[in-house]
Design a protein around this motif. Sequence first.
Motif, mmCIF file in Angstrom:
data_model
loop_
_atom_site.group_PDB
_atom_site.id
_atom_site.type_symbol
_atom_site.label_atom_id
_atom_site.label_comp_id
_atom_site.label_asym_id
_atom_site.label_seq_id
_atom_site.Cartn_x
_atom_site.Cartn_y
_atom_site.Cartn_z
ATOM 1 N N ILE A 376 14.916 28.329 81.310
ATOM 2 C CA ILE A 376 16.016 28.364 80.463
ATOM 3 C C ILE A 376 17.618 29.024 81.248
ATOM 4 O O ILE A 376 18.343 28.391 80.755
ATOM 5 C CB ILE A 376 15.916 29.317 79.257
ATOM 6 N N ALA A 377 17.439 29.639 82.123
ATOM 7 C CA ALA A 377 18.461 30.301 82.755
ATOM 8 C C ALA A 377 19.358 29.008 83.520
ATOM 9 O O ALA A 377 20.379 28.902 83.353
ATOM 10 C CB ALA A 377 18.152 31.528 83.906
ATOM 11 N N ALA A 378 18.259 28.253 84.140
ATOM 12 C CA ALA A 378 19.083 27.001 84.865
ATOM 13 C C ALA A 378 19.632 25.934 83.763
ATOM 14 O O ALA A 378 20.555 25.322 84.038
ATOM 15 C CB ALA A 378 17.859 26.446 85.344
ATOM 16 N N ALA A 379 19.010 25.855 82.689
ATOM 17 C CA ALA A 379 19.704 25.006 81.468
ATOM 18 C C ALA A 379 20.982 25.517 81.083
ATOM 19 O O ALA A 379 21.807 25.004 80.753
ATOM 20 C CB ALA A 379 18.473 24.847 80.487
ATOM 21 N N PHE A 380 20.924 27.039 81.005
ATOM 22 C CA PHE A 380 22.183 27.686 80.747
ATOM 23 C C PHE A 380 23.424 27.564 81.516
ATOM 24 O O PHE A 380 24.433 27.200 81.382
ATOM 25 C CB PHE A 380 21.957 29.108 80.209
ATOM 26 N N SER A 381 23.087 27.475 82.937
ATOM 27 C CA SER A 381 24.053 27.317 83.876
ATOM 28 C C SER A 381 24.094 25.830 84.226
ATOM 29 O O SER A 381 25.094 25.562 84.965
ATOM 30 C CB SER A 381 23.472 27.984 85.090
ATOM 31 N N GLY A 382 23.652 24.989 83.457
ATOM 32 C CA GLY A 382 23.822 23.540 83.435
ATOM 33 C C GLY A 382 23.200 22.865 84.727
ATOM 34 O O GLY A 382 23.324 21.550 84.790
ATOM 35 N N GLU A 383 22.222 23.736 85.519
ATOM 36 C CA GLU A 383 21.696 22.902 86.475
ATOM 37 C C GLU A 383 20.458 22.018 86.309
ATOM 38 O O GLU A 383 20.367 20.971 86.823
ATOM 39 C CB GLU A 383 20.986 23.853 87.436
ATOM 40 N N ILE A 384 19.960 21.998 84.901
ATOM 41 C CA ILE A 384 18.848 21.382 84.209
ATOM 42 C C ILE A 384 19.493 20.991 83.033
ATOM 43 O O ILE A 384 20.204 21.788 82.238
ATOM 44 C CB ILE A 384 17.695 21.704 84.426
ATOM 45 N N LYS A 385 18.996 19.964 82.298
ATOM 46 C CA LYS A 385 19.160 19.595 81.131
ATOM 47 C C LYS A 385 18.342 20.352 79.949
ATOM 48 O O LYS A 385 16.979 20.923 80.273
ATOM 49 C CB LYS A 385 18.625 18.121 80.518
ATOM 50 N N PRO A 386 18.824 20.915 79.059
ATOM 51 C CA PRO A 386 18.065 21.750 78.238
ATOM 52 C C PRO A 386 16.618 21.306 77.829
ATOM 53 O O PRO A 386 15.547 21.953 77.780
ATOM 54 C CB PRO A 386 18.825 21.868 76.695
ATOM 55 N N ARG A 387 16.459 19.898 77.545
ATOM 56 C CA ARG A 387 15.180 19.274 77.186
ATOM 57 C C ARG A 387 14.217 19.454 78.399
ATOM 58 O O ARG A 387 12.902 19.571 78.360
ATOM 59 C CB ARG A 387 15.522 17.836 77.067
#
Length: 657
Positions: A376-387
């Motif tokens: 989730i941290a990576a999704a918050f920072s935009g490195e991965i997509k939320p999905r």
Amino acid sequence: MADNEQNDPNKIDDETLKTGEATTESKTMQRRQFVTRGIAGIGAGFVGAQLIACSSKEEAAPAAKATPKTSGTKATPAHAPAHAPAHGSVAPGQLDDYYGFWSGGQSGEVRVVGVPSMRELKRIPVFNRDSASGWGRDDYSTKILGGTNSGDTHHVHLSYDGGTYDGRYAYVNDKASARLARLRLDTFECDAIVDLPNAAGTHGIFPQRHKTGLVLCNSEFRLPLPNDGKTDMDDPSKWGAMHTAVDGETMEVKWQVMVEGNMDLCATDYTGLYSFATCYNSEGALNLEGMMAADRDVLYAFNLANIEKAVAAGKTTTVGDSKVPVIDARGENSEFVLRIPVPKSPHGVNMDPTGKYAIVSGKLSPTCSVVDVSKIAAAFSGEIKPRDCVVAEPEVGLGPLHTAFDGRGNAYTSIFIDSVITKWSINKAIAAHNGEKVDPIIEKMDVHYQVGHTNASMSETKDADGKWLIALCKFSKDRFLNVGLLHPENDQLIDISGEKMKLTHDGPTYPEPHDCVIVKRDILKPVQISPRTGPRFDMYEKWAREDGVDLQKDNVVKRKGKNVRVYMTSLAPAFGMQEFKVKAGDTVQVIVSNQDKVEDLSHGFNMTGHDVNYLVNAQGTNSMTFTAGKPGVYWFYCPWFCHALHLEMRGRMIVEA
Ligand code: CUK
Ligand code: CUA
């Protein structure tokens, strides 16, 4: 009456006779209608499925209706109840290994059930008025309840420390009036109720698990914000819902985050970083078809650290009359909230005991979505997509609602439409998602009938122990004696300690438990004698100070104009006062302090003809305010069977013209 200890009550008579008096008056009854009365076969995986709990056809054909549909090939029949012990495996006189805390639904209460015996041990009135204890009618609880006469409890969760229960508090929601209540678990009594501003339909709640910190509360219903009759009344696209944080120690509302969709169930992670909310109406629709339109809705993940930082820095606003800091996080993903797409009108979200995965049950999708919390941290920072946080999506059956865990890597999902509990392996589901040829489904067990919540012993903690699983079935179809129009629901207890799930108990329950938690008994340390602490006693001690009275000793009438306080002690089998005089129309408070120090030696106070009845526990104090009626003699009596001379425990109020 000098020595309390010498006053030995007749315990045997007490036990026998008290049972008949300890009934709780429960009020509102309103059958819950599941998803879509009148609309069938809408949504992926639902073609031809029975969406309606009890169609009229089923009602007319009782012989055919008891067989639930099963979707998979692996369904195993429930063990016949005749083979199961009547009360789990707990012999008369033996104690259960677990306390179960059941929400009481529309009754507004919380129930305490022994597991595995399923013996109902207590009903704790919370948002309801209870004529046995006087809750909602006595001076303290009427103050904390305000003018509200009903409640709708769905979710009970205990306070945590280090990922497991600390045994101090339980929290419970009131969906009807957007409130959160706390029970103290030393006395098993409600000690606080807080109103949540700008909220409607407070449904999912969850306390933080790393320590007793915040309790997060979801608004299920979207509102114009503020809901002042002026703002956005005609533009529902601007409405929102509040994710509210209440301090679990002080019971103060700390902050709210506003999102655009509704929020249903709630969960927290194990580290204090995140809270989660399922959203079944990301469409922002006002009607059923609209709410079911999208194939995916979302799981909201709230970044608690970022929210608290912004609150501390004052980067907040307020809504309406409330002073509570609000962050408006509607619209796009931000540092505060991430939207993880999941199919379809999801319901439950449950954290697995390792803390790695949040399992979102699909409701209108036959799947569970496994969300990897570490991503989730990576999704918050935009490195991965939320999905990309979703690492598996096994098919578990039609209408998955909630998921429990056994601490051995298995998940147990309640499947409403199919009326089964599906046991599946989280790791195998992830492997299958990665292309491996493995079937994550281990077993499907028929339950009877149309199961809502499921939960397992210690399942919501890191100490999930895989002993017992409960299926809270919404219907008991033909399972019990016919009791007329409203039937009991059916709580089924399942032994999950072995290879196969094994049904051990069916228990009828009064509507409508939604959820429960099952807690190892040694975690709780209930007291036997009132500790005389907390806001109730603070109130009485303040009154006594004002009036120069010793609550524990004095029997005295204090009058200020038309306001009369009658301080009275009780010690089996007598009140400290035989008679007191008031004038018709006086406002009277009879404050009874119980001097007995024997466990469970409760007295009470009933003023005949005045709608006054309350409980006074051993060493407790209680009172109720009433208006003295027409002139005459009114007997008051002790309503709890306390002694062989219990019937003689009475006195007179003389009302003068
Ligand atoms: S719940 Cu409140 S509608 Cu599935 Cu937790 Cu029953
Ligand atoms: Cu005291 Cu009955």
